[in-house]
Design an enzyme around this catalytic site. Structure first.
Site, mmCIF file in Angstrom:
data_model
loop_
_atom_site.group_PDB
_atom_site.id
_atom_site.type_symbol
_atom_site.label_atom_id
_atom_site.label_comp_id
_atom_site.label_asym_id
_atom_site.label_seq_id
_atom_site.Cartn_x
_atom_site.Cartn_y
_atom_site.Cartn_z
ATOM 1 N N SER A 221 0.800 -1.219 0.000
ATOM 2 C CA SER A 221 0.000 0.000 0.000
ATOM 3 C C SER A 221 0.835 1.272 0.000
ATOM 4 O O SER A 221 0.374 2.309 -0.476
ATOM 5 C CB SER A 221 -0.950 0.015 1.204
ATOM 6 N N HIS B 164 -0.640 6.608 5.590
ATOM 7 C CA HIS B 164 -0.007 6.331 4.301
ATOM 8 C C HIS B 164 0.569 7.603 3.685
ATOM 9 O O HIS B 164 0.323 8.712 4.179
ATOM 10 C CB HIS B 164 -1.020 5.676 3.346
#
Length: 292
Positions: free
Chosen positions: A54, A275
């Site tokens: 990811s 993220h």
């Protein structure tokens, strides 16, 4: 944090980090400063394959995605940004949120090929971001979001340290197997490994960090440092380049929103929780481009 907001963040996190999993300093050598222009003699690459998890797949939440919906593979991740340059030809992006090293050779999602199936004899550039899910990054993040702050101790470390440590100890061999698999399938490819951008600053903190148990803050820093050391050492053994934006340590998730390369919640930057931000993907693309 309100119960509703926590539920939204944890749901987003589950999709981003592990939603598509099926079945289940020596610091990294930095790239040049973001914004450094590539040399006029930079090599051109005809077929570029992006592999990974990811931290490579997820981009801005407003950008379209490609591939299986569960992967959340952004059309504005660092691979896509890098491929916009004139020195990269075809991009084959098979990154996927939740990917582990085993997903290089086994289907991560039913009906979807392993990531290594994208590698061919004429692939001449590969980028790789892998290892975080092997050590339980999703479980760490979920624990940090959901566990009330303890004034002493480290509840998430106490709960997860054994499994995370086991994952870290086994990661070098798994990474060696990944590099061997890339070399076997694409023997002439240039491999560039991207280290994990930090979330928690090396020192100090911010509102989000102050809500974490102090011992867990220290543990999170240690785990980030160790996984990047393992990633860097494995890349060196394989003859691959490993890059990180040179100013990554100052662009953590506690930095002003406009300067962050990562974000805890994503609310202020339009990114996925825990993220890289759009700025982080641009900086990583520039760091990769600087070594090509």
């Amino acid at each position: 944090m309100s119960t509703r907001r926590l539920a939204v963040l944890v749901t987003a996190l589950a999709a981003a980090v592990a939603g598509c999993s099926q079945g289940d300093e020596d610091a990294p050598t930095p790239g040049q400063q973001p914004g450094t222009a590539q040399s006029d003699t930079a090599r051109s690459y005809a077929r570029y394959v992006a592999l990974g998890d990811s931290f490579a797949a997820l981009g801005p939440t407003t950008a379209p995605t490609s591939g299986p919906a569960q992967c959340l593979r952004s059309t504005r991740n660092y691979a896509a940004v890098l491929a916009e340059g004139g020195d990269v030809g075809e991009l084959v992006d098979v990154t996927c949120g939740g990917a582990r090293t085993v997903d290089m050779i086994s289907p991560q999602i039913a009906g979807t090929p392993p990531q290594f199936d994208a590698l061919t004899g004429d692939t001449d550039l590969v980028t790789l971001s892998i290892g975080g899910n092997d050590i339980g990054f999703g479980a760490m993040v979920g624990c940090i979001f959901q566990t009330p702050r303890a004034s002493e101790g480290a509840p998430c470390r106490d709960r997860l340290e054994r499994s995370v440590t086991d994952g870290l100890n086994g990661l070098p061999d798994r990474l060696d197997d990944v590099y061997a698999g890339i070399r076997d399938r694409s023997p002439d490819a240039r491999i560039v490994t991207t280290a994990y951008l930090p979330l928690v600053p090396d020192h100090g903190g911010c509102e989000f960090v102050s809500g974490m148990s102090p011992g867990d803050v220290t543990w999170t820093r240690h785990v980030t440092e160790r996984i990047n050391m393992i990633v860097s050492d494995a890349a060196e053994r394989a003859g691959a380049d490993v890059v990180q934006p040179a100013d990554a340590a100052e662009r953590h998730a506690c930095a002003p929103a406009a300067e962050r390369y990562t974000d805890f919640t994503g609310v202020d930057t339009g990114s996925h929780p825990m993220h890289p931000t759009a700025a982080g993907h641009r900086a990583m693309a520039e760091a990769v481009g600087a070594v090509l």
